[in-house]
Design a protein around this motif. Structure first.
Motif, PDB file in Angstrom:
ATOM      1  N   ALA A 336       0.828  -1.209   0.000  1.00  7.00           N
ATOM      2  CA  ALA A 336       0.000   0.000   0.000  1.00  7.00           C
ATOM      3  C   ALA A 336       0.859   1.255   0.000  1.00  7.00           C
ATOM      4  O   ALA A 336       1.913   1.293   0.638  1.00  7.00           O
ATOM      5  CB  ALA A 336      -0.904   0.011   1.217  1.00  7.00           C
ATOM      6  N   CYS A 353      -7.567  -1.515   8.236  1.00  4.95           N
ATOM      7  CA  CYS A 353      -6.487  -2.449   7.901  1.00  4.95           C
ATOM      8  C   CYS A 353      -6.480  -3.629   8.877  1.00  4.95           C
ATOM      9  O   CYS A 353      -6.304  -3.452  10.074  1.00  4.95           O
ATOM     10  CB  CYS A 353      -5.140  -1.747   7.941  1.00  4.95           C
ATOM     11  SG  CYS A 353      -3.781  -2.902   7.747  1.00  4.95           S
ATOM     12  N   PRO A 354      -6.661  -4.843   8.377  1.00  2.28           N
ATOM     13  CA  PRO A 354      -6.732  -6.002   9.286  1.00  2.28           C
ATOM     14  C   PRO A 354      -5.383  -6.310   9.929  1.00  2.28           C
ATOM     15  O   PRO A 354      -5.322  -7.011  10.926  1.00  2.28           O
ATOM     16  CB  PRO A 354      -7.185  -7.137   8.366  1.00  2.28           C
ATOM     17  CG  PRO A 354      -6.820  -6.713   6.986  1.00  2.28           C
ATOM     18  CD  PRO A 354      -6.865  -5.222   6.970  1.00  2.28           C
ATOM     19  N   GLU A 355      -4.315  -5.801   9.360  1.00  3.75           N
ATOM     20  CA  GLU A 355      -2.973  -6.123   9.874  1.00  3.75           C
ATOM     21  C   GLU A 355      -2.403  -4.996  10.733  1.00  3.75           C
ATOM     22  O   GLU A 355      -1.251  -5.031  11.115  1.00  3.75           O
ATOM     23  CB  GLU A 355      -2.003  -6.355   8.692  1.00  3.75           C
ATOM     24  CG  GLU A 355      -2.515  -7.271   7.602  1.00  3.75           C
ATOM     25  CD  GLU A 355      -2.680  -8.710   8.089  1.00  3.75           C
ATOM     26  OE1 GLU A 355      -2.017  -9.076   9.070  1.00  3.75           O
ATOM     27  OE2 GLU A 355      -3.508  -9.438   7.499  1.00  3.75           O
ATOM     28  N   ALA A 357      -1.414  -2.242   9.715  1.00  2.00           N
ATOM     29  CA  ALA A 357      -0.230  -1.777   9.010  1.00  2.00           C
ATOM     30  C   ALA A 357      -0.222  -0.265   8.811  1.00  2.00           C
ATOM     31  O   ALA A 357       0.780   0.301   8.409  1.00  2.00           O
ATOM     32  CB  ALA A 357      -0.122  -2.469   7.651  1.00  2.00           C
ATOM     33  N   ILE A 358      -1.368   0.363   9.062  1.00  2.00           N
ATOM     34  CA  ILE A 358      -1.393   1.827   8.937  1.00  2.00           C
ATOM     35  C   ILE A 358      -1.602   2.425  10.321  1.00  2.00           C
ATOM     36  O   ILE A 358      -2.608   2.139  10.974  1.00  2.00           O
ATOM     37  CB  ILE A 358      -2.496   2.285   7.967  1.00  2.00           C
ATOM     38  CG1 ILE A 358      -2.299   1.633   6.595  1.00  2.00           C
ATOM     39  CG2 ILE A 358      -2.484   3.810   7.825  1.00  2.00           C
ATOM     40  CD1 ILE A 358      -3.414   1.907   5.608  1.00  2.00           C
ATOM     41  N   LEU A 371       2.958   3.958   7.361  1.00  2.00           N
ATOM     42  CA  LEU A 371       2.806   2.584   6.877  1.00  2.00           C
ATOM     43  C   LEU A 371       3.881   1.699   7.522  1.00  2.00           C
ATOM     44  O   LEU A 371       5.077   2.004   7.463  1.00  2.00           O
ATOM     45  CB  LEU A 371       2.958   2.560   5.346  1.00  2.00           C
ATOM     46  CG  LEU A 371       2.885   1.174   4.717  1.00  2.00           C
ATOM     47  CD1 LEU A 371       1.439   0.707   4.654  1.00  2.00           C
ATOM     48  CD2 LEU A 371       3.503   1.178   3.329  1.00  2.00           C
ATOM     49  N   CYS A 376       2.108  -4.997   6.070  1.00  2.00           N
ATOM     50  CA  CYS A 376       1.156  -4.901   4.964  1.00  2.00           C
ATOM     51  C   CYS A 376       1.193  -6.147   4.088  1.00  2.00           C
ATOM     52  O   CYS A 376       2.236  -6.575   3.633  1.00  2.00           O
ATOM     53  CB  CYS A 376       1.453  -3.670   4.118  1.00  2.00           C
ATOM     54  SG  CYS A 376       0.396  -3.554   2.668  1.00  2.00           S
ATOM     55  N   THR A 377       0.028  -6.740   3.868  1.00  2.00           N
ATOM     56  CA  THR A 377      -0.053  -7.944   3.037  1.00  2.00           C
ATOM     57  C   THR A 377      -0.636  -7.639   1.663  1.00  2.00           C
ATOM     58  O   THR A 377      -0.970  -8.545   0.909  1.00  2.00           O
ATOM     59  CB  THR A 377      -0.963  -8.976   3.715  1.00  2.00           C
ATOM     60  OG1 THR A 377      -2.260  -8.368   3.852  1.00  2.00           O
ATOM     61  CG2 THR A 377      -0.441  -9.394   5.071  1.00  2.00           C
ATOM     62  N   ALA A 378      -0.796  -6.353   1.368  1.00  2.00           N
ATOM     63  CA  ALA A 378      -1.368  -5.923   0.076  1.00  2.00           C
ATOM     64  C   ALA A 378      -2.746  -6.525  -0.164  1.00  2.00           C
ATOM     65  O   ALA A 378      -3.088  -6.909  -1.272  1.00  2.00           O
ATOM     66  CB  ALA A 378      -0.415  -6.249  -1.071  1.00  2.00           C
ATOM     67  N   CYS A 379      -3.516  -6.577   0.895  1.00  2.00           N
ATOM     68  CA  CYS A 379      -4.846  -7.168   0.756  1.00  2.00           C
ATOM     69  C   CYS A 379      -5.795  -6.243  -0.001  1.00  2.00           C
ATOM     70  O   CYS A 379      -6.818  -6.676  -0.516  1.00  2.00           O
ATOM     71  CB  CYS A 379      -5.425  -7.491   2.128  1.00  2.00           C
ATOM     72  SG  CYS A 379      -5.786  -6.000   3.080  1.00  2.00           S
ATOM     73  N   GLY A 380      -5.491  -4.945  -0.034  1.00  2.00           N
ATOM     74  CA  GLY A 380      -6.293  -4.012  -0.839  1.00  2.00           C
ATOM     75  C   GLY A 380      -7.496  -3.433  -0.120  1.00  2.00           C
ATOM     76  O   GLY A 380      -8.214  -2.609  -0.691  1.00  2.00           O
ATOM     77  N   ILE A 381      -7.708  -3.854   1.115  1.00  2.00           N
ATOM     78  CA  ILE A 381      -8.898  -3.359   1.825  1.00  2.00           C
ATOM     79  C   ILE A 381      -8.850  -1.837   1.987  1.00  2.00           C
ATOM     80  O   ILE A 381      -9.837  -1.143   1.752  1.00  2.00           O
ATOM     81  CB  ILE A 381      -9.016  -4.061   3.198  1.00  2.00           C
ATOM     82  CG1 ILE A 381      -9.359  -5.532   2.972  1.00  2.00           C
ATOM     83  CG2 ILE A 381     -10.069  -3.384   4.087  1.00  2.00           C
ATOM     84  CD1 ILE A 381      -9.404  -6.376   4.213  1.00  2.00           C
ATOM     85  N   CYS A 382      -7.690  -1.332   2.342  1.00  2.00           N
ATOM     86  CA  CYS A 382      -7.601   0.115   2.557  1.00  2.00           C
ATOM     87  C   CYS A 382      -7.858   0.882   1.260  1.00  2.00           C
ATOM     88  O   CYS A 382      -8.452   1.952   1.258  1.00  2.00           O
ATOM     89  CB  CYS A 382      -6.253   0.494   3.156  1.00  2.00           C
ATOM     90  SG  CYS A 382      -4.850  -0.011   2.158  1.00  2.00           S
ATOM     91  N   LEU A 393      -1.875   0.426  -4.536  1.00  2.00           N
ATOM     92  CA  LEU A 393      -0.866  -0.585  -4.200  1.00  2.00           C
ATOM     93  C   LEU A 393       0.199  -0.489  -5.278  1.00  2.00           C
ATOM     94  O   LEU A 393      -0.129  -0.427  -6.468  1.00  2.00           O
ATOM     95  CB  LEU A 393      -1.469  -1.991  -4.201  1.00  2.00           C
ATOM     96  CG  LEU A 393      -2.629  -2.288  -3.237  1.00  2.00           C
ATOM     97  CD1 LEU A 393      -3.074  -3.740  -3.387  1.00  2.00           C
ATOM     98  CD2 LEU A 393      -2.218  -2.013  -1.807  1.00  2.00           C
TER      99      LEU A 393
HETATM  100  S1  SF4 Z   1      -3.238  -3.333   1.797  1.00  2.00           S
HETATM  101 FE1  SF4 Z   1      -4.282  -4.423   3.431  1.00  2.00          FE
HETATM  102  S2  SF4 Z   1      -2.652  -4.899   4.838  1.00  2.00           S
HETATM  103 FE2  SF4 Z   1      -1.832  -3.365   3.498  1.00  2.00          FE
HETATM  104  S3  SF4 Z   1      -2.202  -1.481   4.543  1.00  2.00           S
HETATM  105 FE3  SF4 Z   1      -3.937  -1.807   3.214  1.00  2.00          FE
HETATM  106  S4  SF4 Z   1      -5.405  -2.878   4.443  1.00  2.00           S
HETATM  107 FE4  SF4 Z   1      -3.505  -2.982   5.508  1.00  2.00          FE
END
Ligand code: SF4
Ligand code: SF4
Ligand code: FES
Lengths: 652, 394
Positions: A336, A353-355, A357-358, A371, A376-382, A393
């Motif tokens: 991210a 962010c589930p991790e 990371a922010i 960040l 960050c797992t690049a899950c894309g939720i944010c 991303l």
């Molecule tokens: S991409 Fe996912 S893990 Fe990375 S900062 Fe965004 S929400 Fe968090």
């Protein structure tokens, strides 16, 4: 006639046309006040409409409300908060009072109903956050072109309130344009199109537009005033949307303001607060501090500078240094990049962010988004959750010439993409950079929650990954817009002054007239709840409010003077109902060296026409300000907010 | 330090008239206004109400005399900086230049209308008729259609239940213009440092006071004298000045309703019906087109409330309550025969009433402080009280 009497400590009442009710400020005010034992009345629900306020000598006043049975309620209150919309009417120019021009609140309301043609240019007067956000929304719905017009460039510095950079980036990268100029006239062209003439530095240009939307003047004023000072009569401006995500700055501004006003009211209504004292004091202080710091970043706004279409080196370094932007691990995989540089109160990405990371970290007086790359797992939720589309991303391998970029794309555009096809990369201000390739759509766990946003991965040349923030379809692959026609079976026939017309089923009379291009001057104010009462129309032989009446098959709609386009208004008309011009108001002020709003209003009669000042008092206020009359704290409490109809037999 | 001259403290026309007089005589003066402007308290009435509730038999003759257009014109013109035009439905305008935008004194006919049912009250009205004749005013007794169809906004058919007394030649002034022109003139002559608005009192001194104005504390001393124009808004100042005050007979609340009308409103008539006074609202001479602003203004005086020194104001004044609304709906629906009516505005004001306007007007030991009763009410009364109060300086 029975009048029901009531008494409250605090009454909170909506002025006509507020967008939604009760908004966050209203609930907060009422919560804080009732918590310390004050009796609070929120009007505006259950069919109770407020008709007016009569201020009382000393403090508070009497509120007159009417319920659905037309019964009158007379409510004595020690303090009153009237909630109204922010200013949104443009400076008048010929045609500005026609159906061609909509206030921004109406435009937001009709956004979803698809009443505005998207295959033509849409113009927004204004370049503040509200204007830009609406522009982006229309673009994402598929509008062919959206142009924001700024007529007062000198305000730009000041407009950079928190979040502006992000909104502007979103607007321009999705294809919006900003031009500088002054609107000269708006004339109807037919077929739901208008011609807007705009004066810019080069000359006069004519834009054929599907509507002009006025977002009102920009203001840094706090959204509440007490007038007269010490009277406990407050006017409060509604800045929030229905949900916080729609406009975080507006929401928080309303929230903090309501806390501030609530504690102020509490302090003067209750002499002995007892054990609540400390709590109230602390809310008071905190909200005051937050309101103060709202403009703090103005001294040091974040400005992206360009050289041609390329970001300047200094800005680039500045971005790279920013704590939300990845420094190392994005070279190994997607990561991210939180490009939200300003001190805004939104923390949605952090919350979502589930991790974890922010993180939000205090940096001096500012809050910064940081960040934590390892997390960050690049899950894309944010990316999906960010209401301002400020996150992407990125993956920028050092050893390849190609990089990967995931950007949020609105459904309307996303569904036309095919894997492998070429796309045109655009930068933060919408300039075309080069070509890239659409790779795939990234799925996330929250897709059902955000159906309007898709995450599209594109391949870009390495050196462009930090410049590119959006993309467009290559024109040859079909950039045309389909104009959607409503299928015949979803339309019904109505009669308009005896002429047969087809309109969509299930819409209100106001909207039907609007879509038929029938110009009824005051309909453009289009309130959500019939509170402005200006749209009265003769339907099937009965007078009704057009906005509250659904069309049905074979309905007879009778317009007063037949179908009529509104003639261009006088050059500088302020109060259209009474034909009072700006010149008249100004000369009155100058001739008499008048210095009080009350006096100027009384002697010019602005606001005494049919619409009871709903369309002219904001303008009038602005003229006062321009003329150096201190009207900034003035509130027009004259009795009517709306007309109050008493009919035979209905009232008890 | 600025020499303030005579200090005039008040919220409306009264201090302005005094200032205008001082200006013409070359006497130095300063106005302090506790309100933010000269419009907010709104304490003058545009005519002598002549309403059965307000004026009793004792005052009627006086009202008739003082309220005639001629005597008011004579009173207002000398102290007024501009021209005052007169309008009368009977006389066509004299040739020569007329300024349509200036203050107009209008001779409107007062129409006291009664239903035949109320025999008793009719006697009082007849009395008025005789008095008006004595005063040389054109008064008539009208019956049936002649009576009722002159009432502004009447649209009923049945008309033989009524009779009326009409009295011509009483004044009515457009107050807003009047105030406006006065403020403009006085402001220009006195300059910004001598006309202070939004002033709050901090404490009284021997010959002046300390006030708070424009976020500053100011000391205003005036060896020349101080004049206090007593309107309700001035109470806090006046009560600080002295405990032994003359007291008004009472305070009366006036409700002023604006009602949208679809009927023709005869601009030359001010109708009196039951407890209401109703007339078409306009500025200047009657506009040709009465459609764009077809507003019926209705005054409703409430009962007099006794004013006591200790309690000061009755806190909850009864306005816009069921009594008022019933009487409005009765008026519009039953009497005027309107199907429905829309109210588009309402303001209230509170005015003092006095038994005797000559009451003690001096405050304190020295006689440098003058307290002026009657600074609110009908315009002519306000002006003449204001002029009386400053006689000693000219
Ligand atoms: S991409 Fe996912 S893990 Fe990375 S900062 Fe965004 S929400 Fe968090
Ligand atoms: S979600 Fe995060 S990046 Fe987006 S606006 Fe809010 S704080 Fe900024
Ligand atoms: S525009 Fe309607 S009252 Fe002024």
């Amino acid at each position: 006639m029975i009048v029901r009497d009531g008494s409250f400590d605090v009454v909170i009442a909506p002025a006509p046309r507020v967008a939604h009710w009760p908004s966050i400020g209203v609930t907060t005010l009422s919560k804080e006040c009732s918590r310390v034992g004050l009796k609070v009345g929120i009007l505006g629900e259950n069919g109770i409409q407020v008709r007016g306020l009569i201020p009382q000598m000393g403090t508070g006043g009497v509120v007159i409300a009417q319920d659905q049975q037309h019964r009158i309620h007379r409510l004595q209150t020690r303090a009153l908060v009237r909630v109204s919309l922010p200013q949104e009417i443009s400076d008048p120019f010929p045609g500005s009072r026609s159906q061609g021009l909509l206030p921004v609140s109406t435009a937001m309301r009709v956004l979803k109903s698809k009443s505005i043609r998207l295959d033509q240019t849409l113009v927004i007067l204004g370049t503040g956050n509200r204007a830009l956000r609406l522009g982006s929304q229309y673009l994402e719905m598929g509008a062919k072109e959206v142009v924001c017009i700024e007529s007062n460039e000198s305000l730009w510095g000041k407009k950079k309130i928190a979040g502006w950079e992000v909104e502007q980036r979103r607007f321009m990268s999705t294809g919006g344009k900003i031009i500088f100029g002054t609107p000269l006239s708006l004339t109807e062209k037919g077929g739901l199109l208008w011609d807007l003439r705009v004066q810019d530095t080069i000359g006069v240009r004519i834009l054929t537009v599907s509507r002009v939307i006025s977002a009102g003047p920009f203001s840094h004023e706090l959204p509440f005033r007490e007038y007269p000072a010490g009277s406990m009569l407050f006017e409060f401006t509604q800045h929030s949307g229905e949900v916080r995500e729609n406009d975080i700055e507006g929401w928080d501004l309303e929230l903090n303001s309501s806390r501030f006003v609530a504690t102020r009211m509490i302090k003067s209504l209750i002499t002995d607060l007892g054990h609540d004292r400390d709590r109230i004091d602390s809310i008071f202080k905190k909200s005051k501090q937050k309101l103060r710091s709202r403009d703090s970043h103005l001294d040091d706004p974040f400005v992206v500078e360009y050289e041609g279409k390329w970001i300047k080196k200094e800005t680039k370094t500045q971005i790279q240094k920013y704590a939300g932007v990845p420094k190392r691990l994005h070279q190994q995989g997607l990561m991210a990049s939180v490009e939200c540089f300003e001190d805004i109160s939104c923390q949605i990405c952090h919350e979502r962010c589930p991790e974890s990371a922010i993180q939000i970290v205090k940096h001096g007086v500012r809050l910064e988004r940081v960040l934590i790359e390892d997390k960050c797992t690049a899950c894309g939720i944010c990316v999906k959750a960010c209401p301002s589309r400020a996150i992407t991303l990125i993956n920028e391998p050092t050893d390849k010439t190609e990089a990967r970029l995931v950007v949020p794309v609105a459904t309307h555009h996303a569904k036309r993409l095919k894997t492998g096809e070429f796309v045109t990369l655009v930068n933060r201000q919408g300039d075309r950079l080069s070509q890239g390739r659409m790779m795939t759509e990234l799925k996330t766990e929250v897709d059902t929650e955000f159906p309007g946003v898709h995450l599209i991965e594109i391949q870009t040349p390495s050196h462009l990954v930090n410049e590119t923030r959006q993309f467009k379809l290559v024109p040859s692959l079909g950039d045309e817009l389909e104009v959607t026609h409503t299928p015949l079976d979803q339309t019904i026939e109505v009669s308009l002054d005896g002429n047969k017309r087809r309109v969509r089923a299930g819409i209100s009379v106001t909207q039907a007239l609007f879509e038929l291009g029938v110009a009824r001057e005051l309909d453009v104010l289009s309130c959500p709840d019939g509170s402005c009462r200006l749209c009265q129309i003769n339907v099937d032989g009965i007078k009704r409010l057009a906005c509250q009446t659904e069309v049905h098959s074979h309905m007879h709609i009778q317009l007063k003077k037949g179908i009529q386009a509104i003639e261009s208004t006088k050059e500088d008309e302020v109060c259209a109902c009474l034909g009072i011009t700006r010149g008249e108001v100004e000369s009155r002020i100058e001739k008499g060296k008048l210095s009080s709003p009350e006096q100027i209003r009384a002697s010019t009669h602005v606001g005494e026409g049919r619409c009871l000042g709903q369309s002219c008092i904001p303008l009038f206020n602005r003229i006062l300000q321009e003329k150096g009359v201190d009207g900034s704290r003035w509130v027009d409490w004259r009795f009517p907010w709306s007309e109050w109809v008493v009919s035979r037999g209905i009232s008890e | 330090m600025l020499n303030y001259g005579v200090v005039l403290v008040g919220t409306g026309v009264a201090p302005l008239i005094a200032a205008s007089h001082f200006i013409s005589k070359g006497i130095l003066c300063t106005i302090l206004n506790p309100e933010v402007d000269f419009f907010l308290e709104n304490s003058e009435l545009p005519f002598r109400p002549m309403h059965p509730r307000v004026s009793n038999l004792k005052t009627q003759s006086q009202d008739l005399k003082a309220g005639s257009l001629e005597s008011v014109a004579k009173l207002l013109q000398p102290e007024f900086p501009g021209a005052i035009e007169s309008w009368s439905p009977l006389k066509s305008q004299t040739p020569g230049f007329h300024d349509p935008d200036t203050v107009h004194l209008r001779a409107r006919t007062r129409l006291f209308l009664k239903s035949l049912k109320f025999e008793k009250e009719w006697d009082q009205i007849e009395e008025l008729y005789l008095k008006a004749q004595d005063a040389g005013l054109n008064s008539q007794v009208l019956e049936g259609a002649k009576a009722v169809h002159r009432f502004p906004g009447f649209s009923g058919a049945q008309s033989n239940h009524y009779r009326a007394v009409s009295i011509g030649g009483l004044y009515d002034v457009d107050l807003i213009r009047y105030r406006n022109e006065l403020v403009e003139y006085v402001r220009e002559r006195l300059g910004p440092e001598r006309i202070l608005c939004g002033v709050s009192l901090s404490e009284w001194l021997d010959s002046g006071f300390r006030v708070y104005h424009d976020q500053q504390m100011k000391t205003i001393r005036s060896p020349e004298g101080v004049v206090l124009y007593w309107t309700p808004r001035m109470n806090s100042w006046i009560r600080c000045a002295s405990q032994s005050l003359p007291s008004p007979k009472g305070v009366r609340l006036w409700e002023e309703w604006l009602i949208q009308s679809r009927e023709f409103l005869d601009p030359s008539v001010i109708g009196v019906w039951e407890d209401l006074i109703a007339f078409s609202d306009y500025e200047g001479s009657p506009p040709r087109d009465l459609v764009s602003r077809n507003l019926l203004k209705v005054f409703k005086p409430s009962t007099l409330l006794t004013w006591t020194k200790s309690s000061g104001f009755p806190l909850s004044l009864p306005y816009a309550n069921s009594e008022t609304l019933s009487s409005l709906s009765e008026f519009c629906e039953e009497f005027l025969h309107w199907e429905r009516f829309s109210i588009s505005g309402m303001v209230t004001r509170v005015l003092f009433e006095w038994d005797d306007l000559e009451q003690a007007t001096l405050l304190g030991e020295s006689d440098s402080i003058v307290l002026v009763p009657g600074s609110d009410g009908p315009l002519d009364q306000v002006v003449s009280q204001s002029l009386k109060s400053i006689a000693r300086w000219s």
